[in-house]
Write an enzyme that holds these catalytic residues in place. Structure first.
Site, PDB file in Angstrom:
ATOM      1  N   GLU A  66      -8.217  62.006  78.636  1.00 45.59           N
ATOM      2  CA  GLU A  66      -7.655  62.402  77.346  1.00 45.59           C
ATOM      3  C   GLU A  66      -8.489  61.883  76.184  1.00 45.59           C
ATOM      4  O   GLU A  66      -9.058  60.793  76.256  1.00 45.59           O
ATOM      5  CB  GLU A  66      -6.245  61.823  77.202  1.00 45.59           C
ATOM      6  CG  GLU A  66      -5.305  62.320  78.266  1.00 45.59           C
ATOM      7  CD  GLU A  66      -4.017  61.505  78.380  1.00 45.59           C
ATOM      8  OE1 GLU A  66      -3.005  62.098  78.746  1.00 45.59           O
ATOM      9  OE2 GLU A  66      -4.039  60.297  78.113  1.00 45.59           O
ATOM     10  N   GLN A 150      -0.514  46.876  83.419  1.00 36.87           N
ATOM     11  CA  GLN A 150       0.122  46.736  82.096  1.00 36.87           C
ATOM     12  C   GLN A 150       1.168  45.620  82.067  1.00 36.87           C
ATOM     13  O   GLN A 150       1.546  45.137  80.995  1.00 36.87           O
ATOM     14  CB  GLN A 150       0.839  48.046  81.685  1.00 36.87           C
ATOM     15  CG  GLN A 150       0.005  49.310  81.789  1.00 36.87           C
ATOM     16  CD  GLN A 150      -1.248  49.259  80.938  1.00 36.87           C
ATOM     17  OE1 GLN A 150      -1.223  48.817  79.794  1.00 36.87           O
ATOM     18  NE2 GLN A 150      -2.364  49.698  81.481  1.00 36.87           N
ATOM     19  N   GLY A 236       5.877  57.099  82.350  1.00 39.23           N
ATOM     20  CA  GLY A 236       5.858  58.568  82.379  1.00 39.23           C
ATOM     21  C   GLY A 236       5.135  59.041  81.136  1.00 39.23           C
ATOM     22  O   GLY A 236       5.704  59.033  80.051  1.00 39.23           O
ATOM     23  N   ASP A 237       3.863  59.398  81.290  1.00 41.04           N
ATOM     24  CA  ASP A 237       3.085  59.691  80.089  1.00 41.04           C
ATOM     25  C   ASP A 237       2.165  60.883  80.255  1.00 41.04           C
ATOM     26  O   ASP A 237       1.161  60.999  79.574  1.00 41.04           O
ATOM     27  CB  ASP A 237       2.285  58.445  79.650  1.00 41.04           C
ATOM     28  CG  ASP A 237       1.278  58.002  80.713  1.00 41.04           C
ATOM     29  OD1 ASP A 237       1.324  58.542  81.828  1.00 41.04           O
ATOM     30  OD2 ASP A 237       0.454  57.133  80.409  1.00 41.04           O
TER      31      ASP A 237
HETATM   32  P1  NAD Z   1      -1.129  50.333  87.794  1.00 40.27           P
HETATM   33  O1  NAD Z   1      -1.528  51.393  88.760  1.00 40.27           O
HETATM   34  O2  NAD Z   1      -1.998  49.159  87.597  1.00 40.27           O
HETATM   35  O3  NAD Z   1       0.342  49.784  88.158  1.00 40.27           O
HETATM   36  C1  NAD Z   1       1.412  50.645  88.442  1.00 40.27           C
HETATM   37  C2  NAD Z   1       2.365  49.939  89.407  1.00 40.27           C
HETATM   38  O4  NAD Z   1       3.512  50.785  89.589  1.00 40.27           O
HETATM   39  C3  NAD Z   1       1.770  49.665  90.783  1.00 40.27           C
HETATM   40  O5  NAD Z   1       1.822  48.287  91.067  1.00 40.27           O
HETATM   41  C4  NAD Z   1       2.659  50.501  91.717  1.00 40.27           C
HETATM   42  O6  NAD Z   1       2.843  49.891  92.988  1.00 40.27           O
HETATM   43  C5  NAD Z   1       3.949  50.574  90.920  1.00 40.27           C
HETATM   44  N1  NAD Z   1       4.852  51.644  91.303  1.00 40.27           N
HETATM   45  C6  NAD Z   1       4.559  52.939  91.595  1.00 40.27           C
HETATM   46  N2  NAD Z   1       5.691  53.606  91.923  1.00 40.27           N
HETATM   47  C7  NAD Z   1       6.713  52.711  91.808  1.00 40.27           C
HETATM   48  C8  NAD Z   1       8.117  52.784  92.010  1.00 40.27           C
HETATM   49  N3  NAD Z   1       8.693  53.928  92.392  1.00 40.27           N
HETATM   50  N4  NAD Z   1       8.863  51.686  91.796  1.00 40.27           N
HETATM   51  C9  NAD Z   1       8.286  50.501  91.413  1.00 40.27           C
HETATM   52  N5  NAD Z   1       6.961  50.368  91.215  1.00 40.27           N
HETATM   53  C10 NAD Z   1       6.180  51.463  91.419  1.00 40.27           C
HETATM   54  O7  NAD Z   1      -0.901  51.107  86.402  1.00 40.27           O
HETATM   55  P2  NAD Z   1      -0.788  50.471  84.932  1.00 40.27           P
HETATM   56  O8  NAD Z   1      -2.121  50.415  84.293  1.00 40.27           O
HETATM   57  O9  NAD Z   1       0.067  49.254  84.972  1.00 40.27           O
HETATM   58  O10 NAD Z   1       0.009  51.645  84.211  1.00 40.27           O
HETATM   59  C11 NAD Z   1       1.354  51.942  84.550  1.00 40.27           C
HETATM   60  C12 NAD Z   1       1.735  53.262  83.939  1.00 40.27           C
HETATM   61  O11 NAD Z   1       1.763  53.131  82.513  1.00 40.27           O
HETATM   62  C13 NAD Z   1       0.738  54.387  84.247  1.00 40.27           C
HETATM   63  O12 NAD Z   1       1.472  55.545  84.553  1.00 40.27           O
HETATM   64  C14 NAD Z   1      -0.022  54.564  82.963  1.00 40.27           C
HETATM   65  O13 NAD Z   1      -0.499  55.873  82.802  1.00 40.27           O
HETATM   66  C15 NAD Z   1       1.055  54.221  81.953  1.00 40.27           C
HETATM   67  N6  NAD Z   1       0.567  53.776  80.660  1.00 40.27           N
HETATM   68  C16 NAD Z   1       1.260  54.183  79.569  1.00 40.27           C
HETATM   69  C17 NAD Z   1       0.865  53.782  78.316  1.00 40.27           C
HETATM   70  C18 NAD Z   1       1.659  54.202  77.129  1.00 40.27           C
HETATM   71  O14 NAD Z   1       1.213  54.008  76.009  1.00 40.27           O
HETATM   72  N7  NAD Z   1       2.830  54.747  77.298  1.00 40.27           N
HETATM   73  C19 NAD Z   1      -0.270  52.993  78.162  1.00 40.27           C
HETATM   74  C20 NAD Z   1      -0.950  52.553  79.299  1.00 40.27           C
HETATM   75  C21 NAD Z   1      -0.517  52.963  80.558  1.00 40.27           C
END
Ligand code: NAD
Length: 349
Positions: A66, A150, A236-237
């Site tokens: 993006e 995160q 959820g993004d």
């Molecule tokens: P990551 O892959 O490092 O961590 C995600 C974690 O979620 C993993 O440890 C995984 O095991 C866990 N997970 C997956 N399904 C699950 C479930 N059903 N129940 C419990 N845990 C579960 O990713 P991240 O960098 O921490 O990012 C997390 C999410 O946040 C991503 O989807 C990312 O796109 C989103 N994000 C959003 C923003 C925003 O501004 N809204 C910014 C950054 C990241």
């Protein structure tokens, strides 16, 4: 060495991952999150000034790439960011990013920065800034569901900005929870590792979902969510990627960054196009109501908007003043005669 003003630049200051980490260490992580939240909040207050567009997304089966642009009329900024939930299986990160600020008057870039670490900081700062406005008064317990990259930033921002004291962690992968427990040990919060999401949300005043899965997931179902909580749903993004059962959305008052983007990417993508939402900038400047009673469920459907990245880059640029935490990037051609670019190339032979 001090960071130069845009008009005198012959190079672009570049903040590497290494220098970003030094910047955080010098300030302290919680102080960084607090200062950054202040920048984000200031820019939410002047929201109407900004150019706004949903981010430009290129989707693939594996993830999304993006571009997120905006401008306040004086400064232009954009972020490049990816989201690839299955990357971690091969040792790669789900989210990586870099970003740029430019001077609108000349069009010249004035800052290039890593934004993988900065995105985690700005997302956490935004979540906590929003929770400060919407969470129930005296919120002390946070359920943190999804313990990936995160998560610790989210936890510490909620501590520093909202006053969270207890954190209940859950991830489908217990190794992720172990990692987050280690990283958050001795940080002034009590920690409980939980075996189910139901256990994690017991007694929680704020529930953060930051899971990564490219599907319509149901991390929280309706019967799990009691009256009065604040939900901070940031995982959820993108289209086809949600975390909450739609019945929760129906029971909640939903707050968003920029509706045209959130309706495509957020949890509200499951709802009809006219599903009512409140824009967070209006709550912050007092033109819309936030939490109005103790039993209300407030839900921040956070997808991450370009203005938050702009605030983060603006913050980094200010923090660079008087430091040596950047490299001089030879990214501007700068010929002696601005129209003799060819001559400059000839002379370089
Ligand atoms: P990551 O892959 O490092 O961590 C995600 C974690 O979620 C993993 O440890 C995984 O095991 C866990 N997970 C997956 N399904 C699950 C479930 N059903 N129940 C419990 N845990 C579960 O990713 P991240 O960098 O921490 O990012 C997390 C999410 O946040 C991503 O989807 C990312 O796109 C989103 N994000 C959003 C923003 C925003 O501004 N809204 C910014 C950054 C990241």
């Amino acid at each position: 060495m001090t960071a130069p003003t845009p008009s005198k630049l012959a190079y672009v200051p570049f903040v590497s991952v290494d220098n970003m980490m030094k910047l955080i260490w010098r300030t302290g992580i919680e102080e960084t999150l607090k200062e950054l939240a202040g920048y984000v909040e200031d820019d939410f207050r002047r929201w109407e000034l900004f150019d706004k567009t949903p981010r430009v997304a290129s989707h693939s089966a594996e993830g999304v790439i993006e571009l997120m642009p905006t401008s306040d009329g004086e400064v232009y900024g954009f972020k490049y960011v990816n989201g690839h939930p299955s990357n971690t299986k091969t040792g790669l990160q789900t989210v990586t990013a870099f970003g740029l600020l430019a001077d609108v008057a000349s069009g010249y870039p004035v800052l290039l920065s890593e934004m993988t670490v900065l995105t985690a900081l700005r997302t956490a700062a935004t979540s906590a800034m929003v929770a400060k406005h919407l969470a129930p008064k005296g919120a002390k317990t946070l359920a943190l569901i999804g313990n990936g990259a995160q998560s610790e930033f989210q936890a510490l921002a909620m501590k520093a900005i909202v006053g969270i004291e207890h954190i209940r962690l859950y991830d489908i992968d217990a190794a992720a929870t172990d990692k987050a427990m280690r990283n958050l040990a001795n940080k002034g919060v009590t920690l409980t590792a939980c075996k189910t999401p139901e256990e994690a949300i017991e007694g929680a005043h704020i529930i953060t979902t930051c899971t990564a899965d490219k599907q319509y997931a149901t991390i929280l179902t309706d019967n799990m969510v009691g009256a009065g909580v604040h939900i901070n749903a940031i995982g959820g993004d993108c289209p086809g990627k949600t975390e909450l059962h739609k019945d929760i959305l129906t029971r909640s008052d939903v707050f968003v960054e920029y509706p045209p983007q959130t309706r495509i990417e957020g949890d509200i993508q499951q709802m009809p196009e006219d599903f009512p939402v409140t824009e967070m900038w209006e709550v912050i400047n007092g033109t819309a109501k936030g939490r109005t009673d103790d039993r209300q469920i407030t839900l921040f459907d956070g997808v991450g908007f370009a203005i938050e990245d702009f605030s983060a880059l603006r913050y980094v640029k200010d923090k660079l003043q008087g430091t040596d935490l950047y490299e001089e990037l030879d990214m501007l051609a700068d010929p002696d005669d601005p129209r003799d670019l060819f001559g400059m190339v000839q002379r370089a032979k």
